[in-house]
Design a protein around this motif. Structure first.
Motif, PDB file in Angstrom:
ATOM      1  N   THR A   1       0.830  -1.205   0.000  1.00 49.29           N
ATOM      2  CA  THR A   1       0.000   0.000   0.000  1.00 49.29           C
ATOM      3  C   THR A   1       0.863   1.254   0.000  1.00 49.29           C
TER       4      THR A   1
ATOM      5  N   LEU B   1      -5.825  -4.662   0.448  1.00 48.77           N
ATOM      6  CA  LEU B   1      -5.206  -3.592  -0.336  1.00 48.77           C
ATOM      7  C   LEU B   1      -6.160  -2.411  -0.518  1.00 48.77           C
TER       8      LEU B   1
ATOM      9  N   HIS C   1      -5.618   1.341   1.533  1.00 50.90           N
ATOM     10  CA  HIS C   1      -5.475   2.510   0.674  1.00 50.90           C
ATOM     11  C   HIS C   1      -6.513   3.567   1.046  1.00 50.90           C
TER      12      HIS C   1
END
Length: 443
Positions: free
Chosen positions: A126, A431, A435
């Motif tokens: 990330t 992920l 983020h």
């Protein structure tokens, strides 16, 4: 910002890193944590991090990894926490090689898949993804990966000593979402805002010893066996606080059958003994309502043909917040009911970990990320029954929040156990989660 890559585009690189990370035997005593730290450091450098913003801190045979994502300096740093070490795994006991990542039936198998190499690799990926996008946060983001969370936590203490001047800490090793065991549908997401105090007590006994052909009534092993039965039979009284009340009510609302009903009743009436008994019968939830103490290791005797001169028992306790360690020791002494037994608190000294205040910005960012995947799922504060790296940062005054991205069924991952696994879906979901959370909190 430059092109904003998607979680699916980052998935291939992440899986490659995870496969390599799981192949490294980062168990205590094998000197492999520095190897994993160096591998992840190289990935971060290749992803755009300056060498001066990455540090590997040796701590005995292990190490910690630090990576600073520089922001504009308008606020204190936000810390991102995880660990690189794993519990030992014996190949002959496992169905598959524990240090080879295997995907089967929708699960990723391997030591560290659930606890917690997947989350550590997702955090690294990330930060690399944010670099590629040209993201400029107001706060520095500092990744802190410890190297002995599963054992002595010496690297964690070193990190907390160095990085205690921070806005808050997000720990990928705690909290997370719960799936219904029968349907697989999301039930609730917990932000870990408190955790129990970890303590090991050694109960020791001695006897004169002698030749085994001339047994006596004073046998340290027999006396210890009676003590073990007493410890096994004892339950600490039920307890509740604001965080566990909210968590139990929310989980109970979505948990069918007697267990869910008991959670709701206990949240409303903590003196309901029947509700407490039902919750306590479930290993996944007994730690939410009691201090728990359990025998974990035995030692006794010195020769096959001699009477034992000593015997000892390790009792591992997870202590409900607000309960003094000394009072748990006093209770064990009463339960043991053997004045000749010694009861010693083992090092490192237990660490008090006060509950963190419920920051609305953290709750809002995590809720947004959860609802992006599962609209409407309730997000509540929770308490971890086990210890995590957060306890040293909370003790140092850093508000800390466990926000594991994964949704799993209770007792489905076998973390610390045989054939550890994680739903394969949780890599890409992680992920996307991290983020969204980091962009919202650090922008």
């Amino acid at each position: 910002m430059a092109h904003a890559s998607t979680a699916s585009e980052a998935l291939h690189e992440t899986m490659g890193m995870l496969k390599h990370a799981i192949s490294i035997h980062t168990v205590e005593g094998e000197h492999q944590v520095p190897v994993l730290a160096a591998y992840l450091a190289d990935k971060l450098k290749a992803g755009g991090f300056a060498a001066g913003d990455i540090e590997i801190i040796p701590v005995g045979e292990t190490a910690a990894l630090v990576a600073r994502y520089r922001g504009t300096g308008e606020g204190k740093p936000i810390l991102l926490s995880g660990h690189m070490d794993v519990v030992a795994a014996n190949r002959k006991d496992w169905t598959r090689d524990p240090f080879t990542l295997v995907e089967e039936n929708g699960y990723l198998y391997g030591r560290g898949s659930a606890d917690m190499k997947t989350a550590a690799v997702v955090l690294v990926e990330t930060l690399i993804r944010l670099k590629r996008e040209g993201f400029k946060p107001r706060h520095d983001l500092i990744l802190l990966l410890s190297g002995d969370e599963e054992t002595a936590m010496a690297s964690t203490r070193e990190l907390a000593k160095r990085y205690h001047d921070a806005e808050f800490l997000l720990n990928a090793d705690a909290g997370g979402g719960t799936l219904d065991p029968a349907t697989g549908k999301p039930v609730v997401y917990e932000i870990q805002a408190a955790e129990k105090t970890y303590a090991d007590f050694q109960i020791g006994l001695t006897s004169p010893g002698g030749h085994s052909s001339e047994p006596t009534a004073d046998n340290a092993i027999y006396r210890l066996a009676r003590i073990i039965d007493r410890v096994a039979a004892y339950q600490f009284p039920p307890m509740i606080n604001q965080i566990t009340r909210a968590s139990l009510h929310a989980t109970g609302t979505h948990t069918p059958g007697p267990l869910g009903a008991a959670m709701i009743r206990f949240a409303a009436h903590p003196d309901d003994a029947a509700a407490a008994a039902t919750i306590s019968a479930d290993p996944a939830y007994v730690g939410q309502i009691r201090t728990t103490c359990v025998a974990t290791m035995l030692n006794g005797g010195h020769a096959l043909n001699a009477l034992p001169q000593s015997a000892s028992l390790n009792v591992n306790c997870r202590i409900f917040p607000g309960t003094p360690v000394a009072s748990v020791r006093d209770t064990l002494i009463k339960v043991i009911d053997d004045k000749s037994a010694s009861v010693t608190v083992l090092p490192p000294p237990p660490v008090d970990s006060p509950a963190s205040p419920l920051r609305q910005d953290v709750i809002a960012a995590v809720t947004d990320a959860v609802h992006q995947r599962f609209p409407g799922v309730e997000v509540v504060p929770g308490m971890s029954a086990g210890a995590s790296d957060s306890m040293y940062f909370r003790n140092a005054g850093v508000p800390s929040y466990g926000v594991d991205a994964a949704f799993t069924k209770p007792d489905d991952t076998f973390a610390h156990g045989l054939n550890e696994k994680l739903p394969a879906s949780e890599v890409e979901a992680g992920l996307e989660f991290w983020h969204r959370v980091l962009v919202q909190l650090a922008k």
